[in-house]
Design a protein around this motif. Structure first.
Motif, mmCIF file in Angstrom:
data_model
loop_
_atom_site.group_PDB
_atom_site.id
_atom_site.type_symbol
_atom_site.label_atom_id
_atom_site.label_comp_id
_atom_site.label_asym_id
_atom_site.label_seq_id
_atom_site.Cartn_x
_atom_site.Cartn_y
_atom_site.Cartn_z
ATOM 1 N N ARG A 55 0.815 -1.213 0.000
ATOM 2 C CA ARG A 55 0.000 0.000 0.000
ATOM 3 C C ARG A 55 0.854 1.271 0.000
ATOM 4 N NH1 ARG A 55 -5.831 -0.818 2.228
ATOM 5 N NH2 ARG A 55 -6.106 -3.024 1.819
ATOM 6 N N ASN A 56 2.087 1.158 -0.513
ATOM 7 C CA ASN A 56 2.969 2.313 -0.583
ATOM 8 C C ASN A 56 2.422 3.362 -1.544
ATOM 9 O OD1 ASN A 56 4.791 1.067 1.141
ATOM 10 N ND2 ASN A 56 6.017 0.221 -0.525
ATOM 11 N N PHE A 57 2.778 4.640 -1.309
ATOM 12 C CA PHE A 57 2.496 5.718 -2.241
ATOM 13 C C PHE A 57 3.723 5.877 -3.152
ATOM 14 C CE2 PHE A 57 -0.007 7.991 1.390
ATOM 15 C CZ PHE A 57 -0.949 6.973 1.375
ATOM 16 N N GLU A 58 3.487 6.116 -4.434
ATOM 17 C CA GLU A 58 4.585 6.240 -5.388
ATOM 18 C C GLU A 58 4.328 7.434 -6.298
ATOM 19 O OE1 GLU A 58 6.781 3.228 -5.832
ATOM 20 O OE2 GLU A 58 5.638 1.820 -4.582
ATOM 21 N N ASP A 82 6.563 5.268 7.309
ATOM 22 C CA ASP A 82 6.162 6.654 7.053
ATOM 23 C C ASP A 82 7.355 7.496 6.611
ATOM 24 O OD1 ASP A 82 3.544 6.137 7.615
ATOM 25 O OD2 ASP A 82 3.571 6.941 9.642
ATOM 26 N N THR A 83 8.112 6.959 5.644
ATOM 27 C CA THR A 83 9.326 7.613 5.166
ATOM 28 C C THR A 83 9.332 7.685 3.651
ATOM 29 O OG1 THR A 83 10.548 6.709 7.044
ATOM 30 C CG2 THR A 83 11.857 7.545 5.202
ATOM 31 N N TRP A 84 9.680 8.863 3.099
ATOM 32 C CA TRP A 84 9.867 8.989 1.656
ATOM 33 C C TRP A 84 11.238 8.443 1.269
ATOM 34 C CZ3 TRP A 84 6.593 9.815 -2.133
ATOM 35 C CH2 TRP A 84 5.367 10.415 -1.853
ATOM 36 N N ARG A 85 11.269 7.641 0.207
ATOM 37 C CA ARG A 85 12.514 7.026 -0.256
ATOM 38 C C ARG A 85 12.727 7.333 -1.737
ATOM 39 N NH1 ARG A 85 14.227 3.747 3.806
ATOM 40 N NH2 ARG A 85 12.651 2.958 5.263
#
Length: 626
Positions: free
Chosen positions: A390-393, A413-416
């Motif tokens: 369910r990651n946001f991309e 809850d980290t942007w990569r």
């Protein structure tokens, strides 16, 4: 007549007529035929009786969960919510709900078709298995997802059946199936299908992102059942099946048991409504469409212990990324976050950086700022939620004409940073989706090049991006219009771009051929920015059908809405012009708010503004964001 002799359809017809029960045997059955048999499987013995279940606190239950403006009217009419709830949700001005609103207790509710919309998924078939309890639970989750979030979803009875370790002969309780779904979610048939055979449970590796989840299971007593059906949605109910029920036909009245019938077993079904004029419940069964009234039936109140046991309801559905994937494009989507699983997530260009925004899913729907990251942004991004946990991309075009991928890890809850890839001559906002091919589905990207072509890139479950080739010519603008169509085994890819002569052009790639072709070139001239396109819910009568394509594009400084009638003549139509001071449409979503379209526009001063459409024709101007 001795009950042991009621074995043929002709004997059943004679028994029904002799007892003057008011219903008719199915006209498709012949007198010499044996009475047909269908599977049941419900275990009714352990269920609480209706007297053992407390009354529902409807004000607490419905006040915050009513994003559907049509259902909000019912909650207000019953005194469960204040009248300002309706104005906060802003239903379309021409929505005629006066007939129901005037009567606090309607004499009939039928969720198959209410307020001009269908709400119940297609009839299924138990395939001879004792699995009614799984089919009823699945039907309830599908119906409540539609009602709470205005989206069709198709869930797999096999996912919960095999996930619980059941086999074809396993009887059960719909409550147990719903308890399992509450803990594990309910996946789609492509993740794991329904089957009557005993096979190992081997769902696809991205199951978590393919599931619909639920928050709460509520036992509902008989006194509250009609109120629940009116203000919340369908219920699972159970009753004793007698062999004459197998022959019920739609030509007469509700089912009433014959004195000559024999008990077969307990059965779970979905209660989709009631009709006081016939003193009956309206029930969705799981014996295929050839039984009863196209798979449905009417059962007299209190018959065969249908009102003895408590009924079962569900609230707080979370459709998940797979169910919602066609309902958004560009810089905004509706996520499963928030108390009601309907927050809007927005990611926008802010100079060389990206800025994150979230809109609460509850009134007064404030926009809240979030993270800021990246330093090479050359376009607004296209932002999606995926089945990868369910990651946001997000993908955008860099200031060096490359493509850059970022992803938000939901577990931490980290942007990569997903890395830079693709052509060296990309320009404008890219189209970006998670498609059908593979499990998890491949990422598909299409971007315009400085040479006025389109360039397709894709990535499977690995981290390697592959060049899918170039196509098209004389293209001036391409943006967030790429979507997953439904043609062919693996589904088509669809997009709309703008040509140098300022007309719009619809391209597609057939799911079985992998070759891009022109579907249509349409509209007059004057389009000088990229369109944004989704597949919405308008035009889809059930979960198997393709909804209309909805497209918004700027012409001059106004926004135009176009739509394609996919279930009709497949032509594009212009429906409305609205707004002002617009430079480009950068995002669109159809969310949980009564089939409204929500549009994010980049203004000529660089700021973002929110617009939405309530009903088929009424566009409203929302706030400036940020």
């Amino acid at each position: 007549m001795d009950r042991d002799r009621t074995r043929t359809v002709g004997e059943l017809r004679a028994a029904i007529a002799a007892e003057d029960l008011g219903w008719e045997v199915d006209a498709r059955l012949h007198d010499d035929d044996p009475i047909p048999e269908y599977p049941t499987g419900g275990m009714l013995e352990a269920r609480p009786t209706t007297e053992e279940v407390p009354l529902v606190d409807f004000p607490s239950l419905t006040r915050d969960r009513t994003a559907n403006p049509m259902l909000a009217v019912r909650s207000v009419a019953r005194g469960f919510a204040a009248p300002d709830l309706i104005s906060l949700l802003e239903p379309p001005p021409d929505l005629d709900l006066t007939a129901e609103a005037a009567d606090a207790a309607p004499t009939m509710v039928d969720w198959r078709h209410r307020w001009g919309w269908p709400w119940i998924t297609t009839i299924r078939n138990q395939d001879g298995c004792s699995s009614c309890w799984v089919f009823a639970a699945t039907a309830l989750v599908e119906a409540m997802t539609r009602i709470e979030h205005a989206v069709w979803t198709h869930r797999s009875e096999g996912d919960v059946h095999k996930g619980m370790g059941a086999v074809c002969t396993s009887t059960g309780d719909a409550r147990n199936a719903l308890n399992w779904i509450e803990s594990n979610g309910l996946a789609d048939p492509e993740c794991f299908p329904w089957t009557a055979t005993n096979i190992p449970y081997t769902p696809s590796p991205d199951r978590n992102g393919r599931t619909v989840k639920i928050d709460k299971i509520t036992m509902v007593n008989l006194e509250d059942a009609k109120t629940w059906l009116d203000t919340v949605g369908p219920l699972v109910t159970s009753f004793d099946v007698y062999n004459d029920f197998f022959g019920w036909g739609p030509g007469g009245g509700p089912y009433v048991r014959s004195a000559t019938a024999t008990r077969v077993g307990g059965h779970d079904v979905l209660l989709v409504g009631y009709d006081d004029s016939q003193s009956c419940w309206i029930v969705k069964n799981s014996w295929d469409v050839n039984w009863g009234d196209n798979g449905y039936c009417r059962i007299r109140y209190g018959e065969c212990k249908i009102d003895d046991d408590a009924k079962v309801g569900v609230t707080g559905t979370d459709p998940g990324p797979l169910t919602r994937r066609r309902l958004h494009n560009g810089c905004v989507f509706e996520s499963g976050r928030g108390a009601q699983h309907r927050d809007f997530e927005l990611l926008a260009q802010d100079g060389p950086r990206l800025s994150e925004w979230t809109r609460d899913g509850d009134p007064p729907f404030p926009w809240r700022t979030g993270a800021s990251f990246a330093d090479d942004v050359g376009s607004d991004p296209t932002y999606i939620s995926t089945t990868f946990n369910r990651n946001f991309e997000a993908i955008y075009t860099t200031d060096q004409h490359r493509l850059h991928h970022w992803w938000f890890d939901r577990r931490t809850d980290t942007w990569r940073d997903g890395g830079v890839f693709g052509p060296t001559d990309a320009v404008g906002t890219p189209g970006f989706i998670q498609g059908n091919n593979g499990k998890p589905g491949n990422f598909e990207v299409v971007v315009r090049t400085t040479g006025a072509e389109l360039n397709h890139w894709w990535r499977d479950g690995t981290s390697v991006w592959r060049d899918g080739g170039r196509f098209g010519s004389d293209i001036s603008h391409m943006g967030p219009s790429l979507l997953q169509g439904r043609t062919g085994k693996n589904g088509s890819l669809e997009l709309v771009c703008v040509l140098n002569d300022t007309r719009m052009q619809h391209w597609w790639r057939h799911g079985d051929e992998m070759t891009w072709s022109i579907r249509d070139t349409f509209s007059g001239d004057g389009y000088r920015s990229a369109p944004c396109m989704i597949e919405g819910q308008w035009g889809a009568d059930d979960e198997t059908q393709e909804g209309n394509y909805e497209l918004c594009v700027v012409r001059g400084k106004k926004i135009e809405h176009w739509w394609r009638w996919n279930q009709g003549d497949q032509k594009w139509r212009h429906s409305a012009t609205f707004g002002d001071d617009a430079a480009a449409v950068v995002g669109m979503v159809e969310g949980s708010f009564g089939f409204n379209l929500e549009v994010i526009v980049r203004r000529t001063d660089g700021r973002l503004r929110h617009y939405w459409r309530a009903g088929p024709a009424f566009w409203f101007q929302g706030p400036i964001i940020g």
